[in-house]
Design a protein around this motif. Sequence first.
Motif, PDB file in Angstrom:
ATOM      1  N   ILE A   8       0.857  -1.180   0.000  1.00 10.94           N
ATOM      2  CA  ILE A   8       0.000   0.000   0.000  1.00 10.94           C
ATOM      3  C   ILE A   8       0.894   1.230   0.000  1.00 10.94           C
ATOM      4  O   ILE A   8       1.739   1.389   0.889  1.00 10.94           O
ATOM      5  CB  ILE A   8      -0.937   0.024   1.218  1.00 10.94           C
ATOM      6  N   VAL A   9       0.725   2.063  -0.995  1.00 14.77           N
ATOM      7  CA  VAL A   9       1.504   3.299  -1.094  1.00 14.77           C
ATOM      8  C   VAL A   9       0.682   4.424  -0.476  1.00 14.77           C
ATOM      9  O   VAL A   9      -0.349   4.828  -1.018  1.00 14.77           O
ATOM     10  CB  VAL A   9       1.844   3.631  -2.559  1.00 14.77           C
ATOM     11  N   GLY A  10       1.136   4.906   0.665  1.00 19.17           N
ATOM     12  CA  GLY A  10       0.430   5.977   1.355  1.00 19.17           C
ATOM     13  C   GLY A  10      -0.315   5.464   2.568  1.00 19.17           C
ATOM     14  O   GLY A  10      -0.957   4.417   2.519  1.00 19.17           O
ATOM     15  N   ALA A  11      -0.244   6.205   3.662  1.00 18.92           N
ATOM     16  CA  ALA A  11      -0.921   5.816   4.906  1.00 18.92           C
ATOM     17  C   ALA A  11      -1.737   6.983   5.434  1.00 18.92           C
ATOM     18  O   ALA A  11      -1.668   7.344   6.607  1.00 18.92           O
ATOM     19  CB  ALA A  11       0.093   5.349   5.950  1.00 18.92           C
ATOM     20  N   GLY A  12      -2.523   7.597   4.530  1.00 25.32           N
ATOM     21  CA  GLY A  12      -3.501   8.582   4.954  1.00 25.32           C
ATOM     22  C   GLY A  12      -4.752   7.868   5.431  1.00 25.32           C
ATOM     23  O   GLY A  12      -4.697   6.729   5.895  1.00 25.32           O
ATOM     24  N   VAL A  13      -5.902   8.512   5.314  1.00 22.30           N
ATOM     25  CA  VAL A  13      -7.149   7.894   5.749  1.00 22.30           C
ATOM     26  C   VAL A  13      -7.388   6.585   5.000  1.00 22.30           C
ATOM     27  O   VAL A  13      -7.632   5.536   5.594  1.00 22.30           O
ATOM     28  CB  VAL A  13      -8.335   8.853   5.556  1.00 22.30           C
ATOM     29  N   ALA A  14      -7.296   6.624   3.670  1.00 23.12           N
ATOM     30  CA  ALA A  14      -7.559   5.425   2.870  1.00 23.12           C
ATOM     31  C   ALA A  14      -6.500   4.354   3.103  1.00 23.12           C
ATOM     32  O   ALA A  14      -6.822   3.181   3.335  1.00 23.12           O
ATOM     33  CB  ALA A  14      -7.636   5.792   1.393  1.00 23.12           C
ATOM     34  N   GLY A  15      -5.224   4.729   3.038  1.00 26.29           N
ATOM     35  CA  GLY A  15      -4.147   3.758   3.162  1.00 26.29           C
ATOM     36  C   GLY A  15      -4.099   3.089   4.521  1.00 26.29           C
ATOM     37  O   GLY A  15      -3.946   1.864   4.627  1.00 26.29           O
ATOM     38  N   ALA A  16      -4.250   3.870   5.591  1.00 17.13           N
ATOM     39  CA  ALA A  16      -4.190   3.310   6.937  1.00 17.13           C
ATOM     40  C   ALA A  16      -5.384   2.400   7.211  1.00 17.13           C
ATOM     41  O   ALA A  16      -5.241   1.312   7.782  1.00 17.13           O
ATOM     42  CB  ALA A  16      -4.134   4.433   7.972  1.00 17.13           C
ATOM     43  N   ALA A  17      -6.573   2.843   6.803  1.00 20.09           N
ATOM     44  CA  ALA A  17      -7.768   2.017   7.003  1.00 20.09           C
ATOM     45  C   ALA A  17      -7.679   0.726   6.197  1.00 20.09           C
ATOM     46  O   ALA A  17      -8.046  -0.353   6.676  1.00 20.09           O
ATOM     47  CB  ALA A  17      -9.019   2.801   6.607  1.00 20.09           C
ATOM     48  N   LEU A  18      -7.177   0.826   4.974  1.00 20.68           N
ATOM     49  CA  LEU A  18      -7.044  -0.358   4.121  1.00 20.68           C
ATOM     50  C   LEU A  18      -6.013  -1.334   4.686  1.00 20.68           C
ATOM     51  O   LEU A  18      -6.205  -2.562   4.653  1.00 20.68           O
ATOM     52  CB  LEU A  18      -6.657   0.067   2.711  1.00 20.68           C
ATOM     53  N   ALA A  19      -4.914  -0.811   5.222  1.00 21.65           N
ATOM     54  CA  ALA A  19      -3.871  -1.673   5.791  1.00 21.65           C
ATOM     55  C   ALA A  19      -4.420  -2.490   6.950  1.00 21.65           C
ATOM     56  O   ALA A  19      -4.186  -3.703   7.045  1.00 21.65           O
ATOM     57  CB  ALA A  19      -2.697  -0.813   6.257  1.00 21.65           C
ATOM     58  N   HIS A  20      -5.154  -1.839   7.838  1.00 22.57           N
ATOM     59  CA  HIS A  20      -5.726  -2.574   8.962  1.00 22.57           C
ATOM     60  C   HIS A  20      -6.757  -3.588   8.484  1.00 22.57           C
ATOM     61  O   HIS A  20      -6.800  -4.734   8.972  1.00 22.57           O
ATOM     62  CB  HIS A  20      -6.379  -1.607   9.952  1.00 22.57           C
ATOM     63  N   THR A  21      -7.576  -3.202   7.524  1.00 22.12           N
ATOM     64  CA  THR A  21      -8.643  -4.078   7.036  1.00 22.12           C
ATOM     65  C   THR A  21      -8.082  -5.336   6.384  1.00 22.12           C
ATOM     66  O   THR A  21      -8.514  -6.456   6.691  1.00 22.12           O
ATOM     67  CB  THR A  21      -9.524  -3.316   6.033  1.00 22.12           C
ATOM     68  N   LEU A  22      -7.114  -5.178   5.480  1.00 22.91           N
ATOM     69  CA  LEU A  22      -6.530  -6.339   4.814  1.00 22.91           C
ATOM     70  C   LEU A  22      -5.673  -7.159   5.770  1.00 22.91           C
ATOM     71  O   LEU A  22      -5.625  -8.384   5.687  1.00 22.91           O
ATOM     72  CB  LEU A  22      -5.710  -5.896   3.606  1.00 22.91           C
ATOM     73  N   GLY A  23      -4.980  -6.475   6.677  1.00 16.04           N
ATOM     74  CA  GLY A  23      -4.179  -7.193   7.666  1.00 16.04           C
ATOM     75  C   GLY A  23      -5.047  -8.043   8.578  1.00 16.04           C
ATOM     76  O   GLY A  23      -4.701  -9.175   8.929  1.00 16.04           O
ATOM     77  N   LYS A  24      -6.201  -7.507   8.964  1.00 12.14           N
ATOM     78  CA  LYS A  24      -7.117  -8.251   9.825  1.00 12.14           C
ATOM     79  C   LYS A  24      -7.661  -9.487   9.114  1.00 12.14           C
ATOM     80  O   LYS A  24      -8.016 -10.485   9.759  1.00 12.14           O
ATOM     81  CB  LYS A  24      -8.268  -7.330  10.240  1.00 12.14           C
ATOM     82  N   ASP A  25      -7.715  -9.432   7.780  1.00 16.69           N
ATOM     83  CA  ASP A  25      -8.163 -10.588   6.996  1.00 16.69           C
ATOM     84  C   ASP A  25      -7.037 -11.574   6.704  1.00 16.69           C
ATOM     85  O   ASP A  25      -7.230 -12.534   5.955  1.00 16.69           O
ATOM     86  CB  ASP A  25      -8.779 -10.116   5.674  1.00 16.69           C
ATOM     87  N   GLY A  26      -5.862 -11.321   7.254  1.00 15.09           N
ATOM     88  CA  GLY A  26      -4.765 -12.268   7.114  1.00 15.09           C
ATOM     89  C   GLY A  26      -3.777 -11.967   6.015  1.00 15.09           C
ATOM     90  O   GLY A  26      -2.821 -12.727   5.822  1.00 15.09           O
TER      91      GLY A  26
END
Length: 534
Positions: free
Chosen positions: A73-91
Amino acid sequence: MADQYTWGLILGAVVGLVALYNLGLLAVYNFVMKNKSDEDADLLRTRSSAAKTASAVNGEFGSNAVGESDVIIVGAGVAGAALAHTLGKDGRRVHVIERDLSEPDRIVGELLQPGGYLKLIELGLEDCLEKIDAQRVVGYAIFKDGRDAQLSYPLEKFHSDVAGRSFHNGRFIQRMREKAATLSNVRLEQGTVTSLLEEKGTIKGVQYKTKDGQELTAYAPLTIVCDGCFSNLRRSLCNPKVDVPSCFVGLVLENCQLPYANSGHVILANPSPILFYQISSTEVRCLVDIPGQKVPSISNGEMANYLKTVVAPQVPPQIYDSFVAAIDKGNIRTMPNRSMPADPQPTPGALLMGDAFNMRHPLTGGGMTVALSDIVLLRDLLRPLRNLNNAPALSKYLESFYTLRKPVSSTINTLAGALYRVFCASPDEARREMRDACFDYLSLGGLCSSGPISLLSGLNPRPMSLVVHFFAVAVYAVGRLLLPYPSPYRIWIGARIIFGASGIIFPIIRAEGVRQMFFPVTVPAYYRAPPVKC
C-alpha cells in the motif's frame, strides 16, 4: 387559477422525473432478465466453491524484505491506513510505505459524514475516533442574507451513537496507523515511492527510497496506490483529468460558540460559500472558499485584508469577533480544491484508491465516506481469494470494483460538484434565482430537506434521488418566478433556469458515466465472479 396551474406544473414535472426513473428501471429489468440465463451460466462456471479467506500470518517482516508481502500500500492517509488494517485483519501480509509517518497537519479531511461513520463501524475502526476530542455532528445550518435554516441528518432508524464526526485530521490518521501497526502481519515503513515496477504490462511492486536515502525495491502480487491528491503514480493507472475550481483558506477559531451546536455551518456568501465546524471541544475550523486558482497573498497582508473587508461582514454576528481574532493571530493557510472523476486504466497487479483515484469538491465533506465505502467493497471482493498471485485474472475480477462503487461515489461526487456551482454567487439572474430557490427549498422541511441531507450524509446513495431533488429545486425556482403573473420575461428566465440546471449537473453525470451511475446492472463487470485459480 395561475397559482393552481403553476404548482400543478411543478408537481407534474417532479412526477414526470419519477416516472422516467421507473421506466428506466423497467428497461433495465427487461435487459437483465433477457440475459439472466447466460449470466447465471457464466457465474456457475467461474465461481470457486473452495474459496476461503486467507489465514492470518504470524511474525514480523525483515527490514529488507523482498517479495514477502501479499499487498503493498503506497500511502498511509485515511484510505491507506484504514485499508492496511482491514486487509491485515483478513490475514494478508501488508507492507505500507508512507512518505511521512509523523502526524499530518491538514485543513481538510476533518468531517466524516454519518454514512462514512457506518462504514468505519463495518471496518472495526470506530474506536479510532476515541481520545482525539472528536465532536458529534447531527446536521447542518445554512445561512443566507440574515436568514438561516437548520437541517438534521435522518438518523431516527440508527443506533444513538451513529452521527457525523468532526476532528483534527492528523489525530484521526495517527490513530488508524497505530491500530494497523498492532497487527503482526502489517508493516509500516517511512519512505518515498519513486516508481512502480512493471514487467510485461503487470505491476510487480514498487521502487522506493527510505528515510535514510537508501533505494530499495519491494514486491507483492497486488500494489494499491493511495498516495493522495498530489499522487505522482496515478498517471500510469488512470486518465487523470484534474480540475481546480477554487481554493480553501483555512483558519482555526478558538473558544468560539457556533450558533447551532453539533452542526456544520454553511454561509452562502459572496462570491462563494464559507464553512464553520467544530474540530475539538475548543476549536472551530473555518474554510473560506475563493473561486479560481489564485488567492490573495498571505505574506504581504492582502489575505488578511480580504478576509476582514470582504468575508468578515458576511459571517454570523455571533462568531464575528472570533473570526477577526483568528485573522489577527495570523495562522492562515490555503489549499487548492481539486476534483477528478474516476477514469481507471485496469492494470494487472495494481489498483488506485482514495484521492489518488477520485476527488470531488470538499464542500460536502464526502471524501472520507467514498474512501471508506471503497475499502469495504474491496475487502468483500478480496475475501474469497486464497492468494492474489494470478495478476491478469485478479485484474479482470476487480473491474467489478469500478462498477459496484458507482452508486455511492457518483452520488456524493455529483452532489458536491452541483451544490458548489449552485451555492456560488453569480451576476446572472437565472443563477441567482436558482441559488435563492435552493435555500428556500431546503428551508421547507419535510422531504425537501430530509431528502437532500440524506444524500449529503451518505445514508442514501441513490443517483436518481439526487437528480429528482436537483430538478425539483429548478422547477421550484421556475414556479416561484412565474407567480403571480407569467410574463414573457419571467418565462424566459425560467427557461434559462432549467437550461442552466441541466448545464450544471449533466456534464458531471457524463464524467461519472451514465450507464455505471444509473444502470450498473447492465455492465458485464457487475456480475464478475472470483477467479477459480486464486
